[in-house]
Design an enzyme around this catalytic site. Structure first.
Site, PDB file in Angstrom:
ATOM      1  N   HIS A 118     -12.883  44.729  23.037  1.00 51.89           N
ATOM      2  CA  HIS A 118     -13.497  43.684  22.205  1.00 51.89           C
ATOM      3  C   HIS A 118     -15.012  43.635  22.458  1.00 51.89           C
ATOM      4  O   HIS A 118     -15.807  43.572  21.512  1.00 51.89           O
ATOM      5  CB  HIS A 118     -12.834  42.345  22.539  1.00 51.89           C
ATOM      6  CG  HIS A 118     -13.362  41.155  21.815  1.00 51.89           C
ATOM      7  ND1 HIS A 118     -12.606  40.407  20.933  1.00 51.89           N
ATOM      8  CD2 HIS A 118     -14.590  40.551  21.843  1.00 51.89           C
ATOM      9  CE1 HIS A 118     -13.343  39.409  20.453  1.00 51.89           C
ATOM     10  NE2 HIS A 118     -14.550  39.468  20.992  1.00 51.89           N
ATOM     11  N   GLU A 119     -15.407  43.694  23.744  1.00 51.80           N
ATOM     12  CA  GLU A 119     -16.837  43.601  24.076  1.00 51.80           C
ATOM     13  C   GLU A 119     -17.587  44.860  23.630  1.00 51.80           C
ATOM     14  O   GLU A 119     -18.710  44.779  23.134  1.00 51.80           O
ATOM     15  CB  GLU A 119     -17.040  43.339  25.572  1.00 51.80           C
ATOM     16  CG  GLU A 119     -16.405  42.057  26.098  1.00 51.80           C
ATOM     17  CD  GLU A 119     -16.682  40.834  25.254  1.00 51.80           C
ATOM     18  OE1 GLU A 119     -17.788  40.702  24.708  1.00 51.80           O
ATOM     19  OE2 GLU A 119     -15.765  39.993  25.122  1.00 51.80           O
TER      20      GLU A 119
ATOM     21  N   GLN B 129     -24.203  38.477  21.399  1.00 52.72           N
ATOM     22  CA  GLN B 129     -23.732  37.096  21.192  1.00 52.72           C
ATOM     23  C   GLN B 129     -24.715  36.051  21.699  1.00 52.72           C
ATOM     24  O   GLN B 129     -24.595  34.876  21.344  1.00 52.72           O
ATOM     25  CB  GLN B 129     -22.389  36.886  21.901  1.00 52.72           C
ATOM     26  CG  GLN B 129     -21.266  37.714  21.313  1.00 52.72           C
ATOM     27  CD  GLN B 129     -19.962  37.404  22.006  1.00 52.72           C
ATOM     28  OE1 GLN B 129     -19.621  38.001  23.006  1.00 52.72           O
ATOM     29  NE2 GLN B 129     -19.225  36.431  21.488  1.00 52.72           N
TER      30      GLN B 129
ATOM     31  N   GLY C 201     -15.065  37.066  28.038  1.00 50.20           N
ATOM     32  CA  GLY C 201     -16.042  38.142  27.945  1.00 50.20           C
ATOM     33  C   GLY C 201     -17.192  37.654  27.083  1.00 50.20           C
ATOM     34  O   GLY C 201     -17.019  36.746  26.271  1.00 50.20           O
TER      35      GLY C 201
ATOM     36  N   HIS D 261     -18.415  44.632  20.105  1.00 45.40           N
ATOM     37  CA  HIS D 261     -19.608  43.808  19.872  1.00 45.40           C
ATOM     38  C   HIS D 261     -20.881  44.650  19.945  1.00 45.40           C
ATOM     39  O   HIS D 261     -21.825  44.424  19.183  1.00 45.40           O
ATOM     40  CB  HIS D 261     -19.721  42.692  20.920  1.00 45.40           C
ATOM     41  CG  HIS D 261     -19.003  41.432  20.565  1.00 45.40           C
ATOM     42  ND1 HIS D 261     -19.295  40.696  19.441  1.00 45.40           N
ATOM     43  CD2 HIS D 261     -18.009  40.759  21.199  1.00 45.40           C
ATOM     44  CE1 HIS D 261     -18.507  39.629  19.403  1.00 45.40           C
ATOM     45  NE2 HIS D 261     -17.719  39.642  20.459  1.00 45.40           N
TER      46      HIS D 261
ATOM     47  N   CYS E  16     -12.997  34.668  19.537  1.00 51.55           N
ATOM     48  CA  CYS E  16     -14.329  35.131  19.923  1.00 51.55           C
ATOM     49  C   CYS E  16     -15.270  33.933  19.916  1.00 51.55           C
ATOM     50  O   CYS E  16     -15.228  33.124  18.987  1.00 51.55           O
ATOM     51  CB  CYS E  16     -14.808  36.186  18.925  1.00 51.55           C
ATOM     52  SG  CYS E  16     -16.448  36.814  19.279  1.00 51.55           S
ATOM     53  N   LEU E  17     -16.108  33.835  20.935  1.00 53.76           N
ATOM     54  CA  LEU E  17     -17.050  32.711  21.001  1.00 53.76           C
ATOM     55  C   LEU E  17     -18.003  32.701  19.813  1.00 53.76           C
ATOM     56  O   LEU E  17     -18.533  31.655  19.452  1.00 53.76           O
ATOM     57  CB  LEU E  17     -17.852  32.768  22.306  1.00 53.76           C
ATOM     58  CG  LEU E  17     -17.058  32.577  23.605  1.00 53.76           C
ATOM     59  CD1 LEU E  17     -17.970  32.726  24.802  1.00 53.76           C
ATOM     60  CD2 LEU E  17     -16.367  31.223  23.624  1.00 53.76           C
TER      61      LEU E  17
HETATM   62 NI    NI Z   1     -16.251  38.281  20.951  1.00 49.19          NI
END
Ligand code: NI
Length: 165
Positions: free
Chosen positions: A142-143, A51, A46, A146, A100-101
């Site tokens: 999770h998204e 991000q 995701g 963000h 997480c990226l």
């Molecule tokens: Ni993330």
């Protein structure tokens, strides 16, 4: 185009993202077209707009994250969620490992709803409601976090660093 990622201390990750009002916008459409390959390139399941340094209520998600490698082969398929909202959720939560990226190398368990029903607009502005459970439900949550300036490290009781040799 593969987009550069915002990481941990970048304030864009802590902002409340702005809702999207205009869907027929070539800049928005290009951004979505770039976010999808960026997600696959970085091995993410995701990716939320903050991000990639855009404070917008937008995220892309692998349609079935348990089959990431299949989708990575095709690269262009993703669920695009705009202005999402959790409408209903299960009574129970469960804990699952997350990463997480934007927080490279760190992992930790996070407790989230087992299933959620999310409403959102797609990239053309059409409204959808989607029920998800298992890993996909976790990715949705999770998204959406963000988009509210929340990272998984805020919710995990024990974060650990993984260093590869
Ligand atoms: Ni993330």
């Amino acid at each position: 185009m593969i987009l550069p990622l915002a990481t941990t201390d970048n304030p864009v990750l802590r902002r409340m993202a702005d809702p999207i009002k205009k869907f027929d916008d070539p800049v928005l459409q290009k951004l979505i077209d770039d976010m999808i390959p960026t997600m696959y390139e970085r091995d993410g399941i995701g990716l939320a707009a903050p991000q990639i340094n855009h404070s917008l209520q937008l995220a892309v998600i692998v349609p079935d994250p348990t089959r990431f490698q299949d989708f990575k082969g095709k690269k262009e398929e993703a669920i695009v969620i705009i202005n999402p909202r959790i409408e209903t959720h299960s009574l129970r939560k469960e804990s699952q490992e997350e990463g997480c990226l934007s927080v490279p190398k760190y992992f930790g368990p996070v407790k989230r709803w087992k299933s959620v029903m999310v409403s959102f607009h797609d990239r053309h502005g059409e409204k959808h409601t989607m029920k998800s459970s298992g890993l996909l439900a976790k990715v949705f949550q999770h998204e959406i976090d963000h988009l509210n300036g929340i990272l998984f490290i805020d919710k995990s009781p024990r974060i650990y660093k993984v260093t590869t040799l």
